[in-house]
Design a protein around this motif. Structure first.
Motif, PDB file in Angstrom:
ATOM      1  N   THR A  56       7.285   0.001 -44.669  1.00 14.72           N
ATOM      2  CA  THR A  56       8.523  -0.609 -45.145  1.00 14.72           C
ATOM      3  C   THR A  56       8.392  -2.106 -45.389  1.00 14.72           C
ATOM      4  N   LEU A  57       9.248  -2.602 -46.265  1.00 21.65           N
ATOM      5  CA  LEU A  57       9.439  -4.037 -46.452  1.00 21.65           C
ATOM      6  C   LEU A  57      10.696  -4.507 -45.713  1.00 21.65           C
ATOM      7  N   ASN A  58      11.441  -3.565 -45.197  1.00 15.61           N
ATOM      8  CA  ASN A  58      12.699  -3.834 -44.509  1.00 15.61           C
ATOM      9  C   ASN A  58      12.412  -4.099 -43.029  1.00 15.61           C
ATOM     10  N   CYS A  59      11.755  -5.189 -42.778  1.00 20.01           N
ATOM     11  CA  CYS A  59      11.214  -5.475 -41.446  1.00 20.01           C
ATOM     12  C   CYS A  59      12.301  -5.665 -40.391  1.00 20.01           C
ATOM     13  N   ARG A  60      13.290  -6.453 -40.694  1.00 22.11           N
ATOM     14  CA  ARG A  60      14.311  -6.788 -39.693  1.00 22.11           C
ATOM     15  C   ARG A  60      15.044  -5.541 -39.189  1.00 22.11           C
ATOM     16  N   ASP A  61      15.509  -4.712 -40.115  1.00 25.61           N
ATOM     17  CA  ASP A  61      16.279  -3.532 -39.710  1.00 25.61           C
ATOM     18  C   ASP A  61      15.434  -2.540 -38.922  1.00 25.61           C
ATOM     19  N   PHE A  62      14.196  -2.312 -39.376  1.00 23.43           N
ATOM     20  CA  PHE A  62      13.358  -1.345 -38.665  1.00 23.43           C
ATOM     21  C   PHE A  62      12.811  -1.917 -37.351  1.00 23.43           C
ATOM     22  N   GLN A  63      12.683  -3.231 -37.258  1.00 23.08           N
ATOM     23  CA  GLN A  63      12.294  -3.811 -35.976  1.00 23.08           C
ATOM     24  C   GLN A  63      13.420  -3.616 -34.961  1.00 23.08           C
ATOM     25  N   SER A  64      14.665  -3.724 -35.405  1.00 22.63           N
ATOM     26  CA  SER A  64      15.811  -3.469 -34.524  1.00 22.63           C
ATOM     27  C   SER A  64      15.837  -2.008 -34.076  1.00 22.63           C
ATOM     28  N   LEU A  65      15.588  -1.088 -35.013  1.00 21.41           N
ATOM     29  CA  LEU A  65      15.554   0.331 -34.655  1.00 21.41           C
ATOM     30  C   LEU A  65      14.408   0.621 -33.684  1.00 21.41           C
TER      31      LEU A  65
END
Length: 119
Positions: A56-65
């Protein structure tokens, strides 16, 4: 070695998918999985259930998950800088994954920045 990858919506460029497949990875995109526009937690749940590492490039959201529940096959995050000269190319992404594989770095239950493996 090849990885079973789920490519997130923001990273499913046809050229990247083609390069990953040519490198021997078993790739499915969120589009192919019928997950377009679905919430991130559903995408990660699919990756868990299908035993696929999420790219993913959606680092912030997946780091939270990941912080909320780190039980998953692995998340490979690509941080893209505002400066275009510092962005990872598709070839660099494939090479970073190869570097991870060569190092036998454990991926399960990890949130990994591919940028650190780009050398």
């Amino acid at each position: 070695m090849s990885l079973k990858l789920l490519i997130d919506e923001d990273a499913q460029d046809k050229v990247l998918v083609k390069l990953l497949r040519q490198a021997g990875h078993e790739v499915i995109t969120v589009n192919e999985a019928g997950l377009m526009s679905q919430p991130d937690f559903l995408v990660l749940d699919y990756a868990r259930n299908a035993d696929r590492i999420l790219l993913t490039l959606n680092c912030r959201d997946f780091q939270s998950l990941h912080a909320a529940d780190s039980h998953h096959p692995g998340i490979l995050a690509i941080y893209q800088e505002a400066n275009p000269s510092k962005k990872m190319s598709f070839k660099a992404i494939v090479n970073a994954i190869a570097n991870l594989e060569t190092a036998n770095f454990p991926l399960a239950n990890q949130f990994i920045s591919l940028n650190h493996w780009n050398y």
